[in-house]
Enzyme design. Structure first.
Site, mmCIF file in Angstrom:
data_model
loop_
_atom_site.group_PDB
_atom_site.id
_atom_site.type_symbol
_atom_site.label_atom_id
_atom_site.label_comp_id
_atom_site.label_asym_id
_atom_site.label_seq_id
_atom_site.Cartn_x
_atom_site.Cartn_y
_atom_site.Cartn_z
ATOM 1 N N SER A 105 42.602 68.696 -35.383
ATOM 2 C CA SER A 105 42.883 68.203 -33.803
ATOM 3 C C SER A 105 43.725 67.007 -33.535
ATOM 4 O O SER A 105 44.219 66.615 -32.655
ATOM 5 C CB SER A 105 42.238 69.014 -32.929
ATOM 6 O OG SER A 105 40.441 67.938 -32.906
ATOM 7 N N LYS A 106 42.503 66.096 -33.780
ATOM 8 C CA LYS A 106 42.844 64.761 -33.905
ATOM 9 C C LYS A 106 44.664 64.149 -34.724
ATOM 10 O O LYS A 106 44.832 63.210 -34.390
ATOM 11 C CB LYS A 106 41.953 63.791 -34.117
ATOM 12 C CG LYS A 106 41.221 63.698 -32.856
ATOM 13 C CD LYS A 106 40.228 63.442 -33.414
ATOM 14 C CE LYS A 106 38.972 63.008 -32.093
ATOM 15 N NZ LYS A 106 37.515 63.148 -32.090
ATOM 16 N N SER A 107 44.802 65.174 -35.626
ATOM 17 C CA SER A 107 45.717 64.945 -36.812
ATOM 18 C C SER A 107 47.037 65.395 -35.980
ATOM 19 O O SER A 107 46.934 66.422 -35.475
ATOM 20 C CB SER A 107 45.099 64.783 -37.710
ATOM 21 O OG SER A 107 45.368 66.193 -38.471
#
Ligand SMILES: [Zn+2]
Length: 296
Positions: free
Chosen positions: A234-236
């Site tokens: 989700s952070k990429s």
């Protein structure tokens, strides 16, 4: 005589932040926590973690709920939204302040770094701020240990690793740690099942439970889906989208990532979920993350 804990209902929850659509990683957390609760006929609540009103995207919570329904992950009771719960968080904060466990802090991040960072007996801020933060007092040597059901024994010196942490931010927003602890207790959650990215937060939450005299639930930290660089999906930019119009393949994929033995000859979501509930074996959940080498 039956011991009280033998007849206690399992109460689980899924607590998404409404900052983006559910993706493969959040489906894994939702499905895993749903299975842990439902396999024993337990309750499963959904809580919208919109305590950070700045990051919450309008309409996203509704979209997430629609997706959960498409995947057949039905919940119990009303949807709880953190943005409606200021009074509960304030009560908890007032108790901590009255007990001397929490203190008002005028320091900026820069002030704190200048004074050694994590602890201070008094504020070193050059000028008092109109809206100071409120922190929990965490002396050095404050150790918290717990047994995660997947990852095993976890121990942290919270004083050393984190120090006096924020309960209410200088911008007036409630800190995630306080809101989660208050909500889990208010919803009588007995088992917190979530992604391993929150493993680091768990000792702080247990410490807060102890200071507030609240029960500590069981903890189950599920594998994360990492991209080829080892970053949480989700952070990429590669947050693997899931297709709510075709839910079965995504559920089957999540099932395998939970370490469960695949089964065939299931054509629809309700029968897949029935079979999954009956066959789910928590002991097979892998205690490590999944790196998706094919992710861009
Ligand atoms: Zn301070």
């Amino acid at each position: 005589m039956i011991a009280a804990d033998r007849i206690m209902t399992t109460v689980g929850r899924f607590a998404p932040s409404p900052t983006g659509p559910l993706h493969a990683g959040s489906l894994l957390a939702a499905f895993g926590s749903w299975l842990m609760a439902r396999r024993r006929g337990g309750l499963w609540h959904v809580r919208i973690e919109d305590v950070d009103r700045v990051r919450a995207v309008p309409g996203m919570a509704e979209q997430q709920l629609t997706m959960l329904q498409a995947f057949g992950l039905d919940w119990d009771g009303p949807i709880v939204r953190q943005s409606d719960r200021d009074a509960l968080y304030q009560q908890a904060l007032d108790r901590l302040l009255a007990a001397g466990e929490a203190f008002v802090c005028h320091c900026s991040r820069r002030d704190l770094e200048a004074s050694g960072g994590r602890h201070h007996g008094r504020c070193t801020a050059s000028a008092p701020r109109p809206d100071p933060a409120i922190r929990l007092r965490v002396p050095r040597g404050t150790r918290v240990a717990f047994d995660d059901r997947v990852r095993g024994r976890i121990e942290q010196d919270v004083g050393e690793a984190v120090g006096d942490f924020v309960l209410r931010r200088a911008d007036g927003l409630w800190a995630y740690q306080l809101a989660v602890v208050v909500d889990d207790a208010a919803q009588h959650v007995t088992e917190v099942v979530r992604g391993a990215d929150l493993l680091d937060s768990t000792p702080r939450q247990i410490l807060l439970q102890r200071r507030l005299g609240l029960p500590t639930p069981a903890y189950v930290h599920l594998p994360l889906l990492l991209d080829a660089h080892g970053r949480k999906l989700s952070k990429s930019h590669a947050a693997l989208p899931i297709d709510a119009a075709s839910p079965l393949p995504a559920l089957q994929h999540a099932w395998r990532q939970l370490g469960q033995a695949p089964f065939a000859d299931v054509q629809d979501v309700p029968s897949f979920l029935d079979r999954a509930c009956a066959r789910f074996e928590p002991a097979r959940i892998p205690p490590h993350d999944h790196r998706l080498c094919d992710a861009p």
